[in-house]
Each structure stands twice: as structure tokens, then as C-alpha cells.
Design an enzyme around this catalytic site. Sequence first.
Site, PDB file in Angstrom:
ATOM      1  N   TYR A 116       0.409  -1.241   0.127  1.00 23.55           N
ATOM      2  CA  TYR A 116      -0.286   0.158  -0.022  1.00 23.55           C
ATOM      3  C   TYR A 116       0.850   1.387  -0.139  1.00 23.55           C
ATOM      4  O   TYR A 116       1.979   1.207   0.826  1.00 23.55           O
ATOM      5  CB  TYR A 116      -1.089  -0.250   1.094  1.00 23.55           C
ATOM      6  CG  TYR A 116      -1.983   1.105   1.079  1.00 23.55           C
ATOM      7  CD1 TYR A 116      -2.765   1.211   0.881  1.00 23.55           C
ATOM      8  CD2 TYR A 116      -1.317   2.346   2.031  1.00 23.55           C
ATOM      9  CE1 TYR A 116      -4.179   2.212   0.899  1.00 23.55           C
ATOM     10  CE2 TYR A 116      -2.177   3.306   2.450  1.00 23.55           C
ATOM     11  CZ  TYR A 116      -3.160   3.582   1.581  1.00 23.55           C
ATOM     12  OH  TYR A 116      -4.199   4.724   1.875  1.00 23.55           O
ATOM     13  N   GLU A 204      -3.450   7.351  -4.164  1.00 28.42           N
ATOM     14  CA  GLU A 204      -3.753   6.177  -3.453  1.00 28.42           C
ATOM     15  C   GLU A 204      -2.985   4.860  -4.313  1.00 28.42           C
ATOM     16  O   GLU A 204      -4.036   5.130  -5.302  1.00 28.42           O
ATOM     17  CB  GLU A 204      -4.774   5.819  -2.782  1.00 28.42           C
ATOM     18  CG  GLU A 204      -4.651   4.834  -2.003  1.00 28.42           C
ATOM     19  CD  GLU A 204      -5.998   4.355  -1.349  1.00 28.42           C
ATOM     20  OE1 GLU A 204      -6.398   4.828  -0.429  1.00 28.42           O
ATOM     21  OE2 GLU A 204      -6.878   4.098  -2.306  1.00 28.42           O
TER      22      GLU A 204
END
Length: 396
Positions: A116, A204
Site C-alpha cells: 500500500y 493512493e
Amino acid sequence: MNIHEYQAKELLQKFGVATPPGRAASTPDEAKDAARELGTDGLVVKAQIHAGGRGKGTFANGFKGGVHLAKSTDDARELAFKMLGQTLVTHQTGPAGRVVNKVLVAKSVDIAREIYFAILLDRATAAPLIVASTEGGVEIETVAAKSPEKIIREPVDPLAGLQPYQTRKLAKQLGFESSQIKAAAKLFDGLYRTFIALDCSMVEVNPLVVTPQGEVLALDAKFNFDDNALYRHPEVAAMRDTAEEDSREVEASKHGLNYIGLDGNIACLVNGAGLAMATMDIIKFYGGSPANFLDVGGSATQDQVTEAFKILVGDPHVQAILVNIFGGIAQCDVIAQGIIGAAKTVKLHVPLVVRLEGTNVNEGKRLLKESGLAVIAADDLADAAEKAVKAAGGKS
């Protein structure tokens, strides 16, 4: 403003961020052509909506999942046929779901590791903040709740920018092998340049993947942009998909109104964002439930007030309207004229509670009193909220 995954890939590629090639399709035949163009039988077809959890979602027609592997061009066409025009329900869309108007046909990749990686605007420091974790492919909220120690935070000096030593440090902290650090650092740098150049509030990537061959790729990306800076990026503004937004919010934006729809039954029309938040809070305090946030701004015109009322009464859940105006720049008599004109234009069918205070307040109250409208006058904000909750049928 949000954009679709296929649009995010286009932007990333402009800044040299490695991502698997793909193409958007609006029809099954376009999906087949895209699959043929990619020249591989290792493909993935992904429904394009502004929501996460697509892979675990369910379509209204019973088809399971908005992300599927395709083994051939015909397979890609068949998957697109099952998705396009259908409503996909995920844990982020709510039970109403979202209609899929496009799919992304992309080259699938084998995954050895998932990571992530996000760049956010840290409100506390007014500077960019990198948030990363070795727990890629999982919602970051879940990681924060179950394994907070696995979240890495790296602040970035807005003047100096992301430094090479920081990208290398992040790569090592995230467990990249020595042979992968250069590629990882390049990808991090490209993401930061994207974030700054496009005035993003968030970029993101989840997951950022490492293939068995050691490639480092941004597999899926989400963008949020600073709406106040979109005038500097017409190419980004053109990516807006209003079909993915609340129709009331789209209509409000056309008239310069700041509107966010909620699920309560007391509509609010307020001037000033802070006052609007306070109005919603006090409605809740008295047991009611606000139907929206609506800031008409300090220089609202009669036309804007009229358009605002049209949006408010268009919500079938609204059972009362609370107008809370503190006239500083805005003048109470002008707002009162707007309320009168709007009420007559839209033919109000729900109780209207009005609290006016500030510049020309006496003239504003006189105009409302002589208008013949069934206005419920309030002396202060607490009085207005209490009367609005009562008018809407009591506590929610």
C-alpha cells in the site's frame, strides 16, 4: 473530484509511473478490440465506478464480482457484456449501487508481493505525507485497526520536495530487495511529481505490486483533487464523470452552491461553512437529522437561493427546511427577498423555519412577515433548530 481507474492510469503514465497497459471500453465490442490490441491472453476486465470493493461486489443481474480474469478476446467481450449497463453493489456504494458505464481491459500481472502506498495532504502540517504499508491489497483502515505498527509515515517538506534518500529509505522499510530499490524509488518519485503537478489532495496506489520477475508496478490507483485548483487543470476537469455523483450535488455546483446530500429529513440553507456545520450539529442536538450541508456563500443572489430551494424540495425525504442566515457580507433583506421568490417559485409543501440575524435584519424580517408565506420565525439558532425538529415530526 474523483476519477476512474482507467483515467488514473493515463495520468500516471504521463509522469513515468510504471503501470500495466490497458484501455477503457464502453461496449462489449470495444472490450474485445481492446483485448486484441493488448496482444495477450492474460487479461483482466474491471468495472469502472467510483467505489472500492469492486472485486467482491455483486451485480443486480446476479453476476458476482466487478473484476475478472479473461483468457481470450471473446472472454473479455463476454465479461464486458455482463457488466456494462448493470448496477454493481459493493460495501462502499451502499445498497443502491452504481451503474457501470465503462470497463477497463488491462494486461494482468502475476503478483509476488502487494504493498500500500499513498500520498496525502496532512491538514495538521499543511504538507504532503506519505503513508505506506507492507499490507497491500487490504483497506488501510483495516491495517490501522489490526496492525498499526505496519503503517509507515514519511512527511515531505513542501519546499524541498521528496528527496532521493527518502525514496530509498521507504523502499528499504517496505522490504524491497536490493535489485528492486531503484525501480521502487523511481515509482515513488513519479507518484510524488504527479501529486504536486496536478494539485492532488490524495494519490493512493493499492496495491503497488512486485512481480515474480522483480518488476514494480502501480496496479490500481485512486486520485482526489483540490477542487479549488481545477481551473489550472482543464484536462483533469474534463475527466469528471457526473454520472458517478449525486445529481443534487451536480446541480448545485452549476449555480455556485456548496451542497452535500445526507440522509436526514431537515433541509438546511445556511451562509458560511462553519455556520452550516454548527446548524447541523444543533439539529442533531435537538434530536433531528440534517438532510444536507448547503452553504450559499456570503454573496448569495435571489437566483441562487431559488435554485437552492429547488434542490432542497426535490429531496423526497425532506419534511422541513431550516434557513439560518447571519448577514455579514450577505444582507438579510436580500436573502429574505430570495426566500420569498424561491418559496413562490417552487411551491413549498413542507414547513419553513427561518432565522435571520445581521445586516438589515429588521427589513428582512418585515419582508418575510408581509409576504403572506407560512414562515416559522426563530429568534436564535437553538430556537430555530428546536422548531425545525418539531415541524419535521419530532425526534428522528
